[in-house]
Scaffold this motif. Structure first.
Motif, PDB file in Angstrom:
ATOM      1  N   PHE A  93       0.834  -1.200   0.000  1.00  0.00           N
ATOM      2  CA  PHE A  93       0.000   0.000   0.000  1.00  0.00           C
ATOM      3  C   PHE A  93       0.871   1.255   0.000  1.00  0.00           C
ATOM      4  N   THR A  94       0.534   2.207  -0.868  1.00  0.00           N
ATOM      5  CA  THR A  94       1.276   3.467  -0.947  1.00  0.00           C
ATOM      6  C   THR A  94       0.662   4.474   0.015  1.00  0.00           C
ATOM      7  N   ALA A  95       1.202   4.549   1.225  1.00  0.00           N
ATOM      8  CA  ALA A  95       0.626   5.431   2.237  1.00  0.00           C
ATOM      9  C   ALA A  95       0.792   6.902   1.878  1.00  0.00           C
ATOM     10  N   SER A  96       1.892   7.244   1.188  1.00  0.00           N
ATOM     11  CA  SER A  96       2.156   8.640   0.864  1.00  0.00           C
ATOM     12  C   SER A  96       1.272   9.175  -0.258  1.00  0.00           C
ATOM     13  N   SER A  97       0.393   8.353  -0.810  1.00  0.00           N
ATOM     14  CA  SER A  97      -0.534   8.817  -1.836  1.00  0.00           C
ATOM     15  C   SER A  97      -1.865   9.254  -1.249  1.00  0.00           C
ATOM     16  N   HIS A  98      -1.959   9.334   0.072  1.00  0.00           N
ATOM     17  CA  HIS A  98      -3.196   9.730   0.734  1.00  0.00           C
ATOM     18  C   HIS A  98      -2.984  11.015   1.532  1.00  0.00           C
ATOM     19  N   MET A  99      -3.964  11.892   1.444  1.00  0.00           N
ATOM     20  CA  MET A  99      -3.896  13.163   2.160  1.00  0.00           C
ATOM     21  C   MET A  99      -3.863  12.968   3.670  1.00  0.00           C
ATOM     22  N   ILE A 100      -4.427  11.863   4.148  1.00  0.00           N
ATOM     23  CA  ILE A 100      -4.464  11.639   5.594  1.00  0.00           C
ATOM     24  C   ILE A 100      -3.050  11.508   6.161  1.00  0.00           C
ATOM     25  N   LEU A 101      -2.112  11.038   5.358  1.00  0.00           N
ATOM     26  CA  LEU A 101      -0.720  10.934   5.805  1.00  0.00           C
ATOM     27  C   LEU A 101       0.057  12.208   5.505  1.00  0.00           C
ATOM     28  N   THR A 102      -0.058  12.711   4.278  1.00  0.00           N
ATOM     29  CA  THR A 102       0.730  13.886   3.898  1.00  0.00           C
ATOM     30  C   THR A 102       0.317  15.120   4.703  1.00  0.00           C
ATOM     31  N   LEU A 103      -0.982  15.287   4.940  1.00  0.00           N
ATOM     32  CA  LEU A 103      -1.426  16.429   5.733  1.00  0.00           C
ATOM     33  C   LEU A 103      -1.073  16.255   7.204  1.00  0.00           C
ATOM     34  N   THR A 104      -1.024  15.010   7.666  1.00  0.00           N
ATOM     35  CA  THR A 104      -0.598  14.745   9.042  1.00  0.00           C
ATOM     36  C   THR A 104       0.857  15.128   9.250  1.00  0.00           C
ATOM     37  N   LEU A 105       1.663  15.040   8.193  1.00  0.00           N
ATOM     38  CA  LEU A 105       3.060  15.438   8.294  1.00  0.00           C
ATOM     39  C   LEU A 105       3.243  16.948   8.191  1.00  0.00           C
ATOM     40  N   SER A 106       2.509  17.591   7.285  1.00  0.00           N
ATOM     41  CA  SER A 106       2.736  19.013   7.013  1.00  0.00           C
ATOM     42  C   SER A 106       2.032  19.936   8.008  1.00  0.00           C
ATOM     43  N   LEU A 107       0.825  19.591   8.410  1.00  0.00           N
ATOM     44  CA  LEU A 107       0.058  20.501   9.271  1.00  0.00           C
ATOM     45  C   LEU A 107       0.692  20.710  10.654  1.00  0.00           C
ATOM     46  N   PRO A 108       1.110  19.651  11.383  1.00  0.00           N
ATOM     47  CA  PRO A 108       1.758  19.899  12.689  1.00  0.00           C
ATOM     48  C   PRO A 108       3.046  20.715  12.568  1.00  0.00           C
ATOM     49  N   LEU A 109       3.817  20.471  11.502  1.00  0.00           N
ATOM     50  CA  LEU A 109       5.037  21.255  11.312  1.00  0.00           C
ATOM     51  C   LEU A 109       4.704  22.729  11.131  1.00  0.00           C
ATOM     52  N   TRP A 110       3.748  23.017  10.271  1.00  0.00           N
ATOM     53  CA  TRP A 110       3.372  24.411  10.004  1.00  0.00           C
ATOM     54  C   TRP A 110       2.812  25.074  11.260  1.00  0.00           C
ATOM     55  N   LEU A 111       1.961  24.376  12.003  1.00  0.00           N
ATOM     56  CA  LEU A 111       1.405  24.939  13.240  1.00  0.00           C
ATOM     57  C   LEU A 111       2.513  25.222  14.253  1.00  0.00           C
ATOM     58  N   THR A 112       3.489  24.331  14.336  1.00  0.00           N
ATOM     59  CA  THR A 112       4.605  24.540  15.265  1.00  0.00           C
ATOM     60  C   THR A 112       5.400  25.782  14.894  1.00  0.00           C
ATOM     61  N   PHE A 113       5.702  25.939  13.609  1.00  0.00           N
ATOM     62  CA  PHE A 113       6.463  27.111  13.165  1.00  0.00           C
ATOM     63  C   PHE A 113       5.684  28.402  13.421  1.00  0.00           C
ATOM     64  N   MET A 114       4.383  28.389  13.112  1.00  0.00           N
ATOM     65  CA  MET A 114       3.570  29.588  13.288  1.00  0.00           C
ATOM     66  C   MET A 114       3.441  29.963  14.770  1.00  0.00           C
ATOM     67  N   MET A 115       3.202  28.976  15.617  1.00  0.00           N
ATOM     68  CA  MET A 115       3.060  29.262  17.052  1.00  0.00           C
ATOM     69  C   MET A 115       4.357  29.803  17.622  1.00  0.00           C
ATOM     70  N   PHE A 116       5.479  29.201  17.235  1.00  0.00           N
ATOM     71  CA  PHE A 116       6.765  29.681  17.731  1.00  0.00           C
ATOM     72  C   PHE A 116       7.028  31.104  17.252  1.00  0.00           C
ATOM     73  N   GLY A 117       6.764  31.363  15.973  1.00  0.00           N
ATOM     74  CA  GLY A 117       7.048  32.688  15.428  1.00  0.00           C
ATOM     75  C   GLY A 117       6.176  33.777  16.028  1.00  0.00           C
ATOM     76  N   TRP A 118       4.868  33.541  16.100  1.00  0.00           N
ATOM     77  CA  TRP A 118       3.961  34.588  16.579  1.00  0.00           C
ATOM     78  C   TRP A 118       4.078  34.808  18.081  1.00  0.00           C
TER      79      TRP A 118
END
Length: 226
Positions: A93-118
């Motif tokens: 199964f290609t897990a990286s072809s699903h948004m449930i995995l790719t968004l799980t990787l990108s969203l926490p990173l982005w939220l962490t950067f934004m919270m730290f910066g602001w």
């Protein structure tokens, strides 16, 4: 039997648990041998790759980098790379072809950067919304444009990785369906095309992992640099 073209991306399985998602944990089998007393060739290659990525990510982070700051991005690269390659093998199964995995990787990173910066560098974050030498009349529009571009960053990261993996797999599925009814020169041409496409997909697996990790590093450097 496939009911439609996207059945190859169906995360369901015949068992009571979706065991095909376990393919996302296969990277553990690659990480464990790196701690052997006598390292294998694969472990040596991974260590060399990690050192190259460390120096590059350290350069991207600039003066804000500290000891261990590149490790999350190296681990992110390795995780995506192994998942992309696993999807090229049959019946995995290609897990990286699903948004449930790719968004799980990108969203926490982005939220962490934004919270730290602001929280820690509020003035610096406000300054990023208005590029230098922007005319006063265009400042409200630039703030709106920059805000939208910052908000959609996790979505673009997730969609970029997912779309590239889905596109290649769809092409391979289409060609694979045609080989059953082909013969002679057409069959040989389809097989040669599939081999070339598989080679291209191997390169895409590496490139997309690298792009995801590099963009995440750049987003972190924008927040921490001032």
């Amino acid at each position: 039997m496939m009911t439609n073209l996207f059945s190859v991306f169906d995360p369901s399985s015949s068992l009571s648990m979706p065991m095909n998602w376990v393919s996302a944990l296969i990277f553990i089998l690659v990480v464990i041998p790196t701690f052997w007393v006598t390292p294998t060739k694969a472990a040596t290659g991974l260590n060399a790759m990690s050192e190259k990525l460390h120096y590059e990510f350290k350069t991207l982070l600039g003066n804000t980098s500290f000891q261990g700051s590149t490790l999350p991005f190296i681990a992110l690269f390795m995780f995506i790379l192994i998942n992309n390659f696993m999807g090229l093998f049959p019946y995995i199964f290609t897990a990286s072809s699903h948004m449930i995995l790719t968004l799980t990787l990108s969203l926490p990173l982005w939220l962490t950067f934004m919270m730290f910066g602001w929280i820690n560098q509020t003035k610096h974050m406000f300054a990023h919304l208005v590029p230098q030498s922007t005319p006063g009349a265009l400042m409200p529009f630039m703030v709106l444009i920059e805000s939208i571009s910052n908000v959609i960053r996790p979505l673009t990261l997730a969609v970029r990785l997912m779309a590239n993996m889905v596109a290649g797999h769809l092409l391979m599925t289409l060609l694979g369906n045609q080989t059953a009814s082909a013969s002679g020169i057409i069959l040989a041409g389809l097989l040669a095309t599939q081999i070339m496409l598989l080679t291209l997909e191997s390169a895409v697996a590496v490139i997309q992992s690298y792009v995801f990790a590099v963009l995440s590093t750049l987003y972190a450097s924008e927040v921490t640099s001032h």
